[in-house]
Write a protein that holds these residues in place. Structure first.
Motif, PDB file in Angstrom:
ATOM      1  N   ARG A 138      17.133 -20.497  62.740  1.00  0.00           N
ATOM      2  CA  ARG A 138      16.081 -19.687  63.362  1.00  0.00           C
ATOM      3  C   ARG A 138      15.643 -18.556  62.437  1.00  0.00           C
ATOM      4  N   GLN A 139      16.624 -17.883  61.809  1.00  0.00           N
ATOM      5  CA  GLN A 139      16.269 -16.748  60.965  1.00  0.00           C
ATOM      6  C   GLN A 139      15.558 -17.199  59.697  1.00  0.00           C
ATOM      7  N   HIS A 140      15.887 -18.378  59.183  1.00  0.00           N
ATOM      8  CA  HIS A 140      15.144 -18.917  58.050  1.00  0.00           C
ATOM      9  C   HIS A 140      13.695 -19.200  58.452  1.00  0.00           C
ATOM     10  N   SER A 141      13.496 -19.639  59.685  1.00  0.00           N
ATOM     11  CA  SER A 141      12.134 -19.856  60.182  1.00  0.00           C
ATOM     12  C   SER A 141      11.365 -18.542  60.243  1.00  0.00           C
ATOM     13  N   ILE A 142      12.044 -17.493  60.682  1.00  0.00           N
ATOM     14  CA  ILE A 142      11.411 -16.175  60.713  1.00  0.00           C
ATOM     15  C   ILE A 142      11.021 -15.741  59.304  1.00  0.00           C
ATOM     16  N   TYR A 143      11.920 -15.945  58.363  1.00  0.00           N
ATOM     17  CA  TYR A 143      11.653 -15.580  56.966  1.00  0.00           C
ATOM     18  C   TYR A 143      10.429 -16.334  56.446  1.00  0.00           C
ATOM     19  N   ASN A 144      10.323 -17.601  56.772  1.00  0.00           N
ATOM     20  CA  ASN A 144       9.150 -18.373  56.359  1.00  0.00           C
ATOM     21  C   ASN A 144       7.872 -17.790  56.953  1.00  0.00           C
ATOM     22  N   GLY A 145       7.964 -17.351  58.204  1.00  0.00           N
ATOM     23  CA  GLY A 145       6.811 -16.721  58.839  1.00  0.00           C
ATOM     24  C   GLY A 145       6.443 -15.409  58.176  1.00  0.00           C
TER      25      GLY A 145
ATOM     26  N   VAL B  65       2.956  -4.123  61.919  1.00  0.00           N
ATOM     27  CA  VAL B  65       4.044  -4.525  62.804  1.00  0.00           C
ATOM     28  C   VAL B  65       4.057  -6.045  62.927  1.00  0.00           C
ATOM     29  N   VAL B  66       5.247  -6.607  62.865  1.00  0.00           N
ATOM     30  CA  VAL B  66       5.410  -8.044  63.116  1.00  0.00           C
ATOM     31  C   VAL B  66       6.174  -8.213  64.420  1.00  0.00           C
ATOM     32  N   ILE B  67       5.700  -9.112  65.258  1.00  0.00           N
ATOM     33  CA  ILE B  67       6.302  -9.371  66.559  1.00  0.00           C
ATOM     34  C   ILE B  67       6.809 -10.806  66.570  1.00  0.00           C
ATOM     35  N   VAL B  68       8.109 -10.983  66.708  1.00  0.00           N
ATOM     36  CA  VAL B  68       8.724 -12.309  66.651  1.00  0.00           C
ATOM     37  C   VAL B  68       9.013 -12.803  68.064  1.00  0.00           C
ATOM     38  N   HIS B  69       8.454 -13.971  68.395  1.00  0.00           N
ATOM     39  CA  HIS B  69       8.624 -14.498  69.755  1.00  0.00           C
ATOM     40  C   HIS B  69       8.914 -15.988  69.721  1.00  0.00           C
TER      41      HIS B  69
ATOM     42  N   GLY C 218      21.252 -17.217  57.183  1.00  0.00           N
ATOM     43  CA  GLY C 218      21.667 -18.362  57.985  1.00  0.00           C
ATOM     44  C   GLY C 218      22.640 -18.010  59.089  1.00  0.00           C
ATOM     45  N   LEU C 219      23.462 -16.986  58.878  1.00  0.00           N
ATOM     46  CA  LEU C 219      24.470 -16.598  59.865  1.00  0.00           C
ATOM     47  C   LEU C 219      23.929 -15.631  60.912  1.00  0.00           C
ATOM     48  N   THR C 220      22.687 -15.202  60.752  1.00  0.00           N
ATOM     49  CA  THR C 220      22.090 -14.255  61.686  1.00  0.00           C
ATOM     50  C   THR C 220      21.686 -14.967  62.971  1.00  0.00           C
TER      51      THR C 220
ATOM     52  N   GLY D 179      20.396 -13.284  65.984  1.00  0.00           N
ATOM     53  CA  GLY D 179      19.242 -12.693  66.662  1.00  0.00           C
ATOM     54  C   GLY D 179      18.350 -11.945  65.689  1.00  0.00           C
ATOM     55  N   SER D 180      17.063 -11.892  65.975  1.00  0.00           N
ATOM     56  CA  SER D 180      16.096 -11.278  65.062  1.00  0.00           C
ATOM     57  C   SER D 180      16.455  -9.840  64.696  1.00  0.00           C
ATOM     58  N   SER D 181      16.926  -9.075  65.680  1.00  0.00           N
ATOM     59  CA  SER D 181      17.229  -7.659  65.434  1.00  0.00           C
ATOM     60  C   SER D 181      18.572  -7.447  64.757  1.00  0.00           C
ATOM     61  N   GLU D 182      19.416  -8.461  64.788  1.00  0.00           N
ATOM     62  CA  GLU D 182      20.768  -8.339  64.240  1.00  0.00           C
ATOM     63  C   GLU D 182      20.744  -7.946  62.768  1.00  0.00           C
ATOM     64  N   ILE D 183      19.950  -8.657  61.981  1.00  0.00           N
ATOM     65  CA  ILE D 183      19.912  -8.400  60.540  1.00  0.00           C
ATOM     66  C   ILE D 183      19.260  -7.045  60.251  1.00  0.00           C
ATOM     67  N   ALA D 184      18.308  -6.644  61.092  1.00  0.00           N
ATOM     68  CA  ALA D 184      17.667  -5.340  60.925  1.00  0.00           C
ATOM     69  C   ALA D 184      18.655  -4.214  61.197  1.00  0.00           C
ATOM     70  N   TYR D 185      19.399  -4.325  62.281  1.00  0.00           N
ATOM     71  CA  TYR D 185      20.389  -3.316  62.634  1.00  0.00           C
ATOM     72  C   TYR D 185      21.470  -3.197  61.568  1.00  0.00           C
ATOM     73  N   ARG D 186      21.943  -4.344  61.082  1.00  0.00           N
ATOM     74  CA  ARG D 186      23.000  -4.338  60.066  1.00  0.00           C
ATOM     75  C   ARG D 186      22.583  -3.612  58.806  1.00  0.00           C
ATOM     76  N   HIS D 187      21.289  -3.606  58.514  1.00  0.00           N
ATOM     77  CA  HIS D 187      20.816  -3.006  57.263  1.00  0.00           C
ATOM     78  C   HIS D 187      20.062  -1.699  57.481  1.00  0.00           C
ATOM     79  N   GLY D 188      20.404  -1.019  58.560  1.00  0.00           N
ATOM     80  CA  GLY D 188      19.985   0.363  58.713  1.00  0.00           C
ATOM     81  C   GLY D 188      18.680   0.618  59.421  1.00  0.00           C
ATOM     82  N   MET D 189      18.014  -0.402  59.913  1.00  0.00           N
ATOM     83  CA  MET D 189      16.790  -0.163  60.676  1.00  0.00           C
ATOM     84  C   MET D 189      17.144   0.341  62.076  1.00  0.00           C
ATOM     85  N   GLU D 190      16.385   1.303  62.559  1.00  0.00           N
ATOM     86  CA  GLU D 190      16.629   1.884  63.880  1.00  0.00           C
ATOM     87  C   GLU D 190      15.838   1.086  64.919  1.00  0.00           C
TER      88      GLU D 190
END
Length: 231
Positions: free
Chosen positions: A82-89, A102-106, A186-188, A190-201
């Motif tokens: 799923r997260q690779h699909s988001i990256y492609n988008g 702003v990007v909105i992932v749905h 690949g191990l992510t 949820g969409s917000s998981e990778i953002a939170y891990r890397h310091g995004m609020e």
């Protein structure tokens, strides 16, 4: 500019149908069409990118045309996760994106998202680095390392179930994907998981029980029942 990435690359294995769940027909329309119509009609959505496997792209294009979907600015290939699909988008958006975009992932399989949730997510991504809708957890939740006995009691008042869409400052979110390893993407889960891990609020906004994700036959029946109540 606000661009929605609609994820339609899943295979829907848990549904047990002859096609991915987002393409199942409900009242003569595929489920994805209900989702696209909501984003098409939302005044704050400027563009739509659809992530879909090659074999289903023409199906999506034909149905989008029939439903009057005019905001589609591109298609991206489905990824191995799923997260690779988001990256492609995200790659599809990059060349025209500004610093405050702003990007909105749905998920295409969430066809009942409300205008209010979309608006709240967009607002959240301008006031913070991102936003995600959540609902409170109703049941008592336990943690178990071995799946056999309770290992930890969790405080229900501090637990929330995440939904979609999830929104982000495009530049910051895309930068993370460009810098992390393919394995981490690949191990992510949820969409917000990778953002939170890397310091995004990431702020939380109010979700809705109605904003269900169609995963099982029971979910499909619930969606059909809601549609009958609306029509």
């Amino acid at each position: 500019m606000n661009t929605a990435i609609i994820l339609a690359g899943g295979v829907g294995s848990r549904m047990g149908a002859d096609r991915p769940k987002q393409f199942l027909m409900v009242e003569d329309k595929p489920i994805i069409s209900y989702c696209l119509k909501i984003f098409q009609n939302h005044s704050e959505i400027d563009n739509i990118v659809i992530v879909v496997s090659e074999e289903w792209q023409s199906f999506v294009e034909e149905n989008a045309k029939e439903c009057g979907i005019t905001k589609i600015c591109g298609y991206a290939p489905a990824g191995k996760t799923r997260q690779h699909s988001i990256y492609n988008g995200l790659k599809c958006i990059d060349k025209n994106a500004g610093d405050t975009d702003v990007v909105i992932v749905h998920d295409a399989a969430r066809p009942l998202v409300s205008d209010q949730i979309i608006s709240d997510c967009i607002k959240g991504a301008t006031e913070f680095d991102g936003a995600m809708p959540v609902i409170s957890v109703k049941d008592t939740v336990y943690q178990s390392a071995d799946g056999k006995k309770i290992g930890c009691l969790l405080k229900r008042s501090e637990l929330f179930a995440g939904q979609a869409p999830e929104s982000f400052n495009f530049k910051k979110y895309y930068k993370i994907h460009n810098e992390v390893s393919d394995e981490e993407i690949g191990l992510t889960a949820g969409s917000s998981e990778i953002a939170y891990r890397h310091g995004m609020e990431i702020t939380m906004v109010k979700g809705s029980e109605r904003n269900l994700k169609i995963t099982t036959q029971e979910d499909l029946k619930t969606f059909e029942t809601i549609l009958k109540g609306v029509n």
